[in-house]
Design an enzyme around this catalytic site. Structure first.
Site, PDB file in Angstrom:
ATOM      1  N   THR A  17       0.720   4.138   3.796  1.00  0.00           N
ATOM      2  CA  THR A  17       0.847   2.999   4.711  1.00  0.00           C
ATOM      3  C   THR A  17       2.181   2.984   5.436  1.00  0.00           C
ATOM      4  OG1 THR A  17      -0.641   1.656   3.351  1.00  0.00           O
ATOM      5  CG2 THR A  17       0.806   0.481   4.848  1.00  0.00           C
ATOM      6  N   SER A  62      -3.042   8.164   0.346  1.00  0.00           N
ATOM      7  CA  SER A  62      -2.809   8.448  -1.076  1.00  0.00           C
ATOM      8  C   SER A  62      -4.088   8.409  -1.906  1.00  0.00           C
ATOM      9  CB  SER A  62      -1.772   7.480  -1.658  1.00  0.00           C
ATOM     10  OG  SER A  62      -2.300   6.193  -1.837  1.00  0.00           O
ATOM     11  N   SER A  63      -5.139   7.783  -1.405  1.00  0.00           N
ATOM     12  CA  SER A  63      -6.406   7.823  -2.153  1.00  0.00           C
ATOM     13  C   SER A  63      -7.007   9.225  -2.153  1.00  0.00           C
ATOM     14  CB  SER A  63      -7.401   6.815  -1.568  1.00  0.00           C
ATOM     15  OG  SER A  63      -7.684   7.115  -0.212  1.00  0.00           O
ATOM     16  N   THR A  93       0.610   3.710  -1.726  1.00  0.00           N
ATOM     17  CA  THR A  93       0.735   2.976  -2.985  1.00  0.00           C
ATOM     18  C   THR A  93      -0.426   3.201  -3.954  1.00  0.00           C
ATOM     19  OG1 THR A  93      -0.284   1.016  -1.987  1.00  0.00           O
ATOM     20  CG2 THR A  93       2.120   1.160  -1.927  1.00  0.00           C
ATOM     21  N   ASP A  94      -1.610   3.532  -3.447  1.00  0.00           N
ATOM     22  CA  ASP A  94      -2.786   3.565  -4.319  1.00  0.00           C
ATOM     23  C   ASP A  94      -2.639   4.523  -5.490  1.00  0.00           C
ATOM     24  OD1 ASP A  94      -3.989   1.641  -2.823  1.00  0.00           O
ATOM     25  OD2 ASP A  94      -5.417   2.970  -1.815  1.00  0.00           O
ATOM     26  N   THR A 170       2.510   1.158 -12.957  1.00  0.00           N
ATOM     27  CA  THR A 170       1.118   1.089 -12.527  1.00  0.00           C
ATOM     28  C   THR A 170       1.033   0.107 -11.365  1.00  0.00           C
ATOM     29  OG1 THR A 170      -1.154   0.858 -13.342  1.00  0.00           O
ATOM     30  CG2 THR A 170       0.424  -0.804 -14.062  1.00  0.00           C
ATOM     31  N   THR A 281      -4.735   1.742 -24.771  1.00  0.00           N
ATOM     32  CA  THR A 281      -5.270   0.390 -24.728  1.00  0.00           C
ATOM     33  C   THR A 281      -5.544  -0.054 -23.294  1.00  0.00           C
ATOM     34  OG1 THR A 281      -4.805  -1.945 -25.211  1.00  0.00           O
ATOM     35  CG2 THR A 281      -2.908  -0.525 -24.818  1.00  0.00           C
TER      36      THR A 281
END
Length: 346
Positions: A17, A62-63, A93-94, A170, A281
């Site tokens: 982006t 980035s995807s 960012t993805d 994350t 987890t």
């Protein structure tokens, strides 16, 4: 000895982006060239650093990021390692947390900063967060400690006034500027009027070992998220009919799984044929403790490896690196129980 020369920083543009512009016909955001980027961001010409620029051969959203792109990024950093004091990687960012995690393992014993950053709004928008993110990332990449070494010789993500260890992050927000969180490890620095570093949290390279880049990754890994009602036939179809080498199992709470009559035997079967199974987890905060409840103990007895407080992004990319290194399943299990780049708390 004090570092007195003007710091040299390499900006590596991968896409995302921060380097996009709106297509007037479709309204969609599309990548544009690095020359246009510097035109929209003239402040770069006023920075007290020697700045150079590189791009991926084909900048991407980035995807679309893949392990082969991580290799390309790592090679560009390794090839230019001696020429620059620090590196800033512009990234969408993805999948930024995946790339940051992968690079933290691929760039072993790094002694220079690699700061990944980007934006939620394109650089050409008046309200963009990209300018502050990039300018502060440059300052962090150039920062030196009192002995003249790099202040933060790690792979990090800088976003919204916060510097985080790359393999601890994350993405948590698709709307706000605070797109990333490091739930199980404190920030390495925060930026306000001044940048306040936390030296006790920052990792430093072993001075007796060289910087060693790694370019071999094996992506034969899978991610399986447990949920109420998960079906045996679907899991078997996914895990028994493929040549997977590693599985990240997203469990409940402190590493628990339902006591279905087929699940633990299936995992034991996979472990027996050499598949590395890591327990992570689903909770953002906290760590896996498989011996705490019977629902977790069954996994331990099936040969499942403790993922501790690792992020999913970190576990997956760490496995890809270890598999690519040609290690045996036993050796990989041992390495998964070690902190290679500050990714887990033991």
């Amino acid at each position: 000895m004090k570092h007195t020369s003007k710091p040299s920083i390499l900006i590596l543009y991968t896409g995302g982006t921060i380097g996009m512009v709106e297509n007037p016909q479709t309204g969609a955001l599309e990548n544009f060239g690095l020359e246009r980027f510097t035109q929209l961001f003239p402040e770069l010409n006023r920075q007290p650093y020697n700045i150079d620029y590189l791009t991926l051969e084909h900048p991407i959203d980035s995807s679309d990021m893949e392990p082969k792109n991580w290799v390309e990024i790592a090679r560009k950093i390794a090839d230019n390692y001696e020429r620059f004091d620090g590196f800033v990687v512009l990234h969408g960012t993805d999948t930024m947390a995946y790339t940051a995690s992968a690079l933290s393992f691929m760039l072993e014993n790094i002694a220079k900063p690699v700061i990944l950053t980007g934006s939620q709004l394109p650089i050409g928008k008046l309200r963009t967060d990209g300018k502050e993110n990039l300018l502060t990332s440059l300052e962090i990449a150039a920062a030196r400690n009192r002995s003249g070494g790099a202040m933060v010789p790690e792979v990090c993500i800088y976003f919204d006034s916060c510097l985080m260890r790359g393999n601890r992050t994350t993405k948590v927000n698709a709307e706000g500027f605070n797109a990333f969180r490091s739930y199980n490890f404190p920030p390495l620095a925060t930026a306000g009027i001044n940048i306040r570093f936390s030296p006790s949290l920052i990792r430093h390279p072993d001075p007796l070992r060289p910087f060693t880049p790694h370019f071999a990754l094996d992506d034969r890994v899978m991610l399986l998220t447990l949920f109420p009602g998960i079906r045996q036939e679907y899991v078997e179809a996914a895990l028994l009919t493929t040549d997977i080498k590693a599985l990240v199992l997203k469990t409940y709470g402190s590493g628990n799984a339902p006591q279905k009559p087929w699940l633990a035997p299936l995992l034991h079967q996979l472990s027996g044929r050499g598949v590395i199974i890591v327990n992570n987890t689903q909770c953002n905060e906290g760590a896996v403790e498989m011996a705490r409840y019977e629902t977790g103990l069954q996994l331990l007895q099936a040969g499942v490896v403790n993922g501790y407080d690792s992020t999913i992004e970190s576990s997956l990319t760490k496995l890809m690196l270890l598999l690519g290194s040609g290690l045996s399943p036993q050796e990989i299990t041992l390495r998964m129980n070690e902190s290679l780049a500050g990714e887990i708390t033991l």
